[in-house]
Design an enzyme around this catalytic site. Structure first.
Site, PDB file in Angstrom:
ATOM      1  N   TYR A 143       0.865  -1.184   0.000  1.00  0.00           N
ATOM      2  CA  TYR A 143       0.000   0.000   0.000  1.00  0.00           C
ATOM      3  C   TYR A 143       0.896   1.226   0.000  1.00  0.00           C
ATOM      4  O   TYR A 143       1.530   1.545   1.012  1.00  0.00           O
ATOM      5  CB  TYR A 143      -0.890  -0.047   1.235  1.00  0.00           C
ATOM      6  CG  TYR A 143      -2.017   0.953   1.322  1.00  0.00           C
ATOM      7  CD1 TYR A 143      -2.302   1.855   0.301  1.00  0.00           C
ATOM      8  CD2 TYR A 143      -2.819   0.993   2.461  1.00  0.00           C
ATOM      9  CE1 TYR A 143      -3.342   2.749   0.407  1.00  0.00           C
ATOM     10  CE2 TYR A 143      -3.866   1.882   2.573  1.00  0.00           C
ATOM     11  CZ  TYR A 143      -4.124   2.768   1.548  1.00  0.00           C
ATOM     12  OH  TYR A 143      -5.156   3.657   1.669  1.00  0.00           O
ATOM     13  N   LYS A 171      -1.485  -1.450  -3.998  1.00  0.00           N
ATOM     14  CA  LYS A 171      -2.555  -0.456  -3.990  1.00  0.00           C
ATOM     15  C   LYS A 171      -1.874   0.886  -4.150  1.00  0.00           C
ATOM     16  O   LYS A 171      -1.127   1.335  -3.282  1.00  0.00           O
ATOM     17  CB  LYS A 171      -3.377  -0.498  -2.707  1.00  0.00           C
ATOM     18  CG  LYS A 171      -4.501   0.543  -2.712  1.00  0.00           C
ATOM     19  CD  LYS A 171      -5.332   0.531  -1.441  1.00  0.00           C
ATOM     20  CE  LYS A 171      -6.394   1.630  -1.501  1.00  0.00           C
ATOM     21  NZ  LYS A 171      -7.200   1.721  -0.265  1.00  0.00           N
ATOM     22  N   VAL A 211      -9.010  -0.560  -5.950  1.00  0.00           N
ATOM     23  CA  VAL A 211      -9.459  -0.764  -4.568  1.00  0.00           C
ATOM     24  C   VAL A 211     -10.101   0.558  -4.168  1.00  0.00           C
ATOM     25  O   VAL A 211      -9.420   1.546  -3.941  1.00  0.00           O
ATOM     26  CB  VAL A 211      -8.306  -1.118  -3.620  1.00  0.00           C
ATOM     27  CG1 VAL A 211      -8.814  -1.251  -2.184  1.00  0.00           C
ATOM     28  CG2 VAL A 211      -7.599  -2.392  -4.063  1.00  0.00           C
TER      29      VAL A 211
END
Length: 304
Positions: A143, A171, A211
């Site tokens: 992330y 992400k 996402v």
């Protein structure tokens, strides 16, 4: 059903929702509400649900609540969708503990944010991710969100991390399309847009999907953008993407955190959400009305 593009890895599907964590009116974890919301999102086209992330209010939920949420959602959706658990923290040992708990609770993968606040150098960020990847049997989605963590996962670091067999996805909230495109071109990492305005641009350069916080309210409309692109209709994809922009703006670019706006809109739609936990504060009536109006206009435009 559209024919997917070939070549782009999609270890967790394409359309993933960064799901809110429903609470009761008194602020307790609402597992029944979480089950209901998870089932609804999967029925509306989500390939995966990402729990205990930014939108899931991970800073204000306990380790026990995080594990209970993963277990409940896993039981609800079964094998119909991927379940990813956010396990990021500023402490490597704590992150590993959360990873083990999520694995035991039935998660399919782990969302691991760059360690924040201490602002470690790149070699320490790399070592952190490798320690977590070595400690768990689950695949990792890194992330990259420097606006919150204070640190980037730099392109060179990402290229090295791509060599670990359990580091499979990213992400991407770094707002660096050149860097992301470089990693996509040189590795098999699956890049998922974490900022809705980049869902289509990142997909067009080889990304895996998204996402999305906005997917709590409009999963079908966001997925339709990718479906059209995969069907060989880029102009239609662009048009559908444009239709989503007013709601994206209202939820993500109007001065309130996406968690706050997502819960306000879900509540207005009669879906499980509940209050946010402090220090976040709920959206006011005027904001909720504006969100509901933008949502209604998107539904109307999408049905034409």
């Amino acid at each position: 059903m559209s024919t997917p593009r070939t070549g782009a890895p999609r270890p967790f599907g394409r359309a993933l929702c960064a799901m809110v964590t429903p609470f009761t009116a008194t602020g307790e974890l609402d597992l029944a509400g979480a089950r209901k919301l998870a089932g609804h999102l999967v029925a509306e086209g989500c390939d995966g649900l990402v729990l205990n992330g930014t939108t899931g209010e991970s800073p204000t939920t306990t380790d026990e609540e995080k594990t209970a949420l993963v277990r409940a959602v896993r039981e609800e959706v079964g094998e119909r969708a991927h379940v990813l658990a956010g396990v990021g923290s500023a402490d490597t040992r704590h992150t590993i503990d959360l990873a083990h708990a999520a694995e035991q609770a039935g998660a399919d993968g782990l969302l691991v944010v760059a360690p924040y606040y201490s602002r470690p150098p790149q070699q320490d960020i790399e070592a952190h991710f490798l320690r977590v990847a070595d400690a768990s049997g689950l695949p990792l989605m890194l992330y990259d969100i420097p606006a919150r963590t204070g640190v980037r996962i730099e392109t060179a670091t990402m290229l090295r991390l791509a060599g670990h067999p359990r580091i499979v996805a990213v992400k991407d909230c770094a707002y660096d399309l050149l860097g992301s495109s470089t990693v996509i071109a040189r590795t098999s990492l699956a890049y998922y847009a974490g900022s809705e305005e980049l869902n289509l641009p990142l997909y067009a350069v080889g990304g895996a999907g998204f996402v999305s916080t906005v997917a709590n309210a409009a999963p079908r409309q966001l997925r339709a953008v990718l479906d059209a692109y995969d069907a060989g209709a880029p102009a239609e994809s662009g048009h559908l993407n444009q239709l989503t922009l007013p709601l994206v703006t209202a939820m993500m670019a109007a001065g309130l955190p996406g968690t706050v706006t997502a819960k306000a809109l879900l509540g207005a739609l009669g879906l499980p959400s509940g209050p946010v936990r402090e220090p976040l504060r709920p959206a006011g009536r005027e904001t909720a009305d504006g969100l509901l109006k933008a949502y209604g206009e998107l539904l109307a435009a999408s049905s034409r």
